[in-house]
Each structure stands twice: as C-alpha cells, then as structure tokens.
Design a protein around this motif. Structure first.
Motif, PDB file in Angstrom:
ATOM      1  N   ASN A  44       0.568   9.271  -8.823  1.00  0.00           N
ATOM      2  CA  ASN A  44       0.460  10.099  -9.854  1.00  0.00           C
ATOM      3  C   ASN A  44      -0.149   9.809 -11.091  1.00  0.00           C
ATOM      4  N   VAL A  45      -0.146   8.432 -11.364  1.00  0.00           N
ATOM      5  CA  VAL A  45      -1.187   8.103 -12.618  1.00  0.00           C
ATOM      6  C   VAL A  45      -2.382   7.958 -12.242  1.00  0.00           C
ATOM      7  N   GLN A  46      -2.670   7.270 -10.864  1.00  0.00           N
ATOM      8  CA  GLN A  46      -4.090   7.119 -10.296  1.00  0.00           C
ATOM      9  C   GLN A  46      -4.707   8.498 -10.307  1.00  0.00           C
ATOM     10  N   GLU A  47      -4.014   9.386  -9.771  1.00  0.00           N
ATOM     11  CA  GLU A  47      -4.473  10.597  -9.740  1.00  0.00           C
ATOM     12  C   GLU A  47      -5.043  11.238 -10.733  1.00  0.00           C
ATOM     13  N   SER A  85      -8.814  10.977 -24.979  1.00  0.00           N
ATOM     14  CA  SER A  85      -7.613  10.412 -25.609  1.00  0.00           C
ATOM     15  C   SER A  85      -6.677  10.544 -24.292  1.00  0.00           C
ATOM     16  N   LEU A  86      -6.486  11.723 -23.660  1.00  0.00           N
ATOM     17  CA  LEU A  86      -5.795  11.618 -22.376  1.00  0.00           C
ATOM     18  C   LEU A  86      -5.826  10.376 -21.246  1.00  0.00           C
ATOM     19  N   LEU A  87      -7.204  10.177 -21.099  1.00  0.00           N
ATOM     20  CA  LEU A  87      -7.541   9.103 -20.204  1.00  0.00           C
ATOM     21  C   LEU A  87      -7.058   7.984 -20.821  1.00  0.00           C
ATOM     22  N   GLU A  88      -7.321   7.548 -22.119  1.00  0.00           N
ATOM     23  CA  GLU A  88      -6.872   6.333 -22.645  1.00  0.00           C
ATOM     24  C   GLU A  88      -5.369   6.160 -22.564  1.00  0.00           C
ATOM     25  N   GLU A  89      -4.535   7.206 -22.735  1.00  0.00           N
ATOM     26  CA  GLU A  89      -2.940   7.188 -22.343  1.00  0.00           C
ATOM     27  C   GLU A  89      -2.650   6.831 -21.084  1.00  0.00           C
ATOM     28  N   GLU A  90      -3.310   7.658 -20.163  1.00  0.00           N
ATOM     29  CA  GLU A  90      -3.048   7.284 -18.759  1.00  0.00           C
ATOM     30  C   GLU A  90      -3.598   5.693 -18.311  1.00  0.00           C
ATOM     31  N   LEU A  91      -4.588   5.534 -18.953  1.00  0.00           N
ATOM     32  CA  LEU A  91      -5.138   3.986 -18.568  1.00  0.00           C
ATOM     33  C   LEU A  91      -3.941   3.123 -19.205  1.00  0.00           C
ATOM     34  N   ALA A  92      -3.490   3.276 -20.256  1.00  0.00           N
ATOM     35  CA  ALA A  92      -2.614   2.456 -20.888  1.00  0.00           C
ATOM     36  C   ALA A  92      -1.369   2.485 -19.967  1.00  0.00           C
ATOM     37  N   LYS A  93      -0.631   3.623 -19.718  1.00  0.00           N
ATOM     38  CA  LYS A  93       0.458   3.789 -18.685  1.00  0.00           C
ATOM     39  C   LYS A  93       0.162   3.005 -17.431  1.00  0.00           C
ATOM     40  N   GLU A  94      -0.979   3.099 -16.875  1.00  0.00           N
ATOM     41  CA  GLU A  94      -1.610   2.158 -15.736  1.00  0.00           C
ATOM     42  C   GLU A  94      -1.172   0.574 -15.959  1.00  0.00           C
ATOM     43  N   GLU A  95      -1.522   0.281 -17.295  1.00  0.00           N
ATOM     44  CA  GLU A  95      -1.488  -1.124 -17.718  1.00  0.00           C
ATOM     45  C   GLU A  95      -0.340  -1.752 -18.025  1.00  0.00           C
ATOM     46  N   ALA A  96       0.485  -0.579 -18.369  1.00  0.00           N
ATOM     47  CA  ALA A  96       1.902  -1.248 -18.846  1.00  0.00           C
ATOM     48  C   ALA A  96       2.885  -1.141 -17.518  1.00  0.00           C
ATOM     49  N   LEU A  97       2.449  -0.424 -16.445  1.00  0.00           N
ATOM     50  CA  LEU A  97       3.181  -0.508 -15.105  1.00  0.00           C
ATOM     51  C   LEU A  97       3.084  -1.788 -14.578  1.00  0.00           C
ATOM     52  N   LYS A 123       0.796  -1.334  -0.042  1.00  0.00           N
ATOM     53  CA  LYS A 123       0.081   0.117   0.055  1.00  0.00           C
ATOM     54  C   LYS A 123       0.901   1.429  -0.029  1.00  0.00           C
ATOM     55  N   CYS A 124       1.871   1.322   0.827  1.00  0.00           N
ATOM     56  CA  CYS A 124       2.899   2.303   0.950  1.00  0.00           C
ATOM     57  C   CYS A 124       3.642   2.531  -0.216  1.00  0.00           C
ATOM     58  N   TRP A 125       4.071   1.639  -1.170  1.00  0.00           N
ATOM     59  CA  TRP A 125       4.906   1.476  -2.172  1.00  0.00           C
ATOM     60  C   TRP A 125       4.002   1.889  -3.379  1.00  0.00           C
ATOM     61  N   ASN A 126       2.539   1.672  -3.125  1.00  0.00           N
ATOM     62  CA  ASN A 126       1.762   1.901  -4.366  1.00  0.00           C
ATOM     63  C   ASN A 126       1.578   3.316  -4.164  1.00  0.00           C
ATOM     64  N   LYS A 127       1.153   3.856  -3.148  1.00  0.00           N
ATOM     65  CA  LYS A 127       0.973   5.450  -2.931  1.00  0.00           C
ATOM     66  C   LYS A 127       2.384   6.194  -3.440  1.00  0.00           C
ATOM     67  N   VAL A 128       3.359   5.763  -3.037  1.00  0.00           N
ATOM     68  CA  VAL A 128       4.510   6.421  -3.704  1.00  0.00           C
ATOM     69  C   VAL A 128       4.739   6.366  -5.306  1.00  0.00           C
TER      70      VAL A 128
END
Length: 177
Positions: free
Chosen positions: A132-135, A165-177, A123-128
């Motif tokens: 940013n991506v989740q926010e 488009s911006l949301l899809e980019e961020e969702l792709a980033k989240e998926e790639a992480l 949980k702590c690691w996820n927050k750090v």
C-alpha cells in the motif's frame, strides 16, 4: 565552448525542465538548466546510452541519470533485502520460520534451499505488508512527473507542492517501517 571542445548533447527523456525556481506567489521559472555532454569517443563507446530526467522531490533540481545500457531491462529484478523490513517487528519471525523449516539434502543445497525460502517468504510478506505504501509512492511519483513536465502556472505550482508534500510523507512512512 561546447563546440570548441567537440562535445555532443546526449538529449534526455522525462521532464523538459531540470530546474524550478519554486517561487510561490511570484513567477515560477522552469528551465532546462542541466545537460549531459560527451565527446564522440565516449558516444561511440556507449552508443546505447540514454539520459533520464528524474523527479525533483525535495529540491529545485531534477537529477539526471545516464544509463549506458539504453534503458534495457535485464529481465526480472534480482531480490533485494529492504532495510525498512528490519524496523518491522515481524521481520525476524518471517525469516526464522522460513529458515527453520526442515530440508533434506547435502549442506550446500540446504543453504540454497533455506535462502530461497527466506527470499520467497520476504517477497510475499513485503507484498502484503508494504504494498500500500509502495503503491502510493509509485502513484505520487507518477503524478509529480506529469506535473513537473507541464508549463509553469499557479495551479501547477500548487499541485506540485501538494503532491511533493504527500510524497515526502509516504517516503517518511516507508523509512519508518
């Protein structure tokens, strides 16, 4: 037909529209195409049920969610392991460090202690590492929800396309992480 079947419209919360033609340069049509219906028996059984219209990200249909508990929160969210963590090179190290720390007590309490330590470390690691991506995703979803609730116009349509488009980019980033 709805009346003859004795169905009731459950209403909804969220965007007033459930479908968008997404016509660029033409007439952008937004209507409430989708509804949730129930009979009186179902409604009596699930008297707290509410319907939420969620965001349409990559579709012209907004998904509907029926919550039979009435949108009540059951307290704090339970811990959920995120699959995106496995793609990150530090995940294994975080879990190994938390799990290998010494513990005292019977084996059953040791396993519980180690599991709780892993949960806290993740949980702590996820927050750090990922906040940013989740926010950004949370903020873009909020913006998209607002724009999808506005009357159709060229400006609103262009804004919705940009935000999507911006949301899809961020969702792709989240998926790639």
């Amino acid at each position: 037909m709805i009346n003859s079947c004795k169905l009731l419209d459950l209403g909804s919360h969220g965007s007033p529209y459930t479908w968008n033609s997404r016509c660029h340069g033409g007439v952008d049509i937004r209507i409430k195409l989708d509804r949730t219906l129930a009979n009186a028996s179902w409604r009596t059984h699930f008297e707290n049920a509410v319907v939420f219209i969620h965001l349409a990200v990559s579709s012209n249909h907004n998904p509907l969610l029926i919550d039979t508990d009435g949108g009540k929160s059951g307290g704090s969210q339970p811990f959920q392991f995120e699959s995106m963590w496995l793609r990150h090179p530090k995940c294994k190290q975080i879990v190994s460090q938390a799990w290998s720390a010494p513990t005292v007590g019977p084996s059953t309490s040791t396993i519980i202690c180690k599991s709780n330590r892993c949960k806290h470390a993740l949980k702590c690691w996820n927050k750090v590492e990922f906040s940013n991506v989740q926010e950004k995703i949370k903020s873009l979803k909020s913006q998209l929800e607002k724009i999808q609730g506005l009357p159709p116009s060229d400006y609103n349509q262009n804004s919705e396309s940009l935000i999507s488009s911006l949301l899809e980019e961020e969702l792709a980033k989240e998926e790639a992480l």
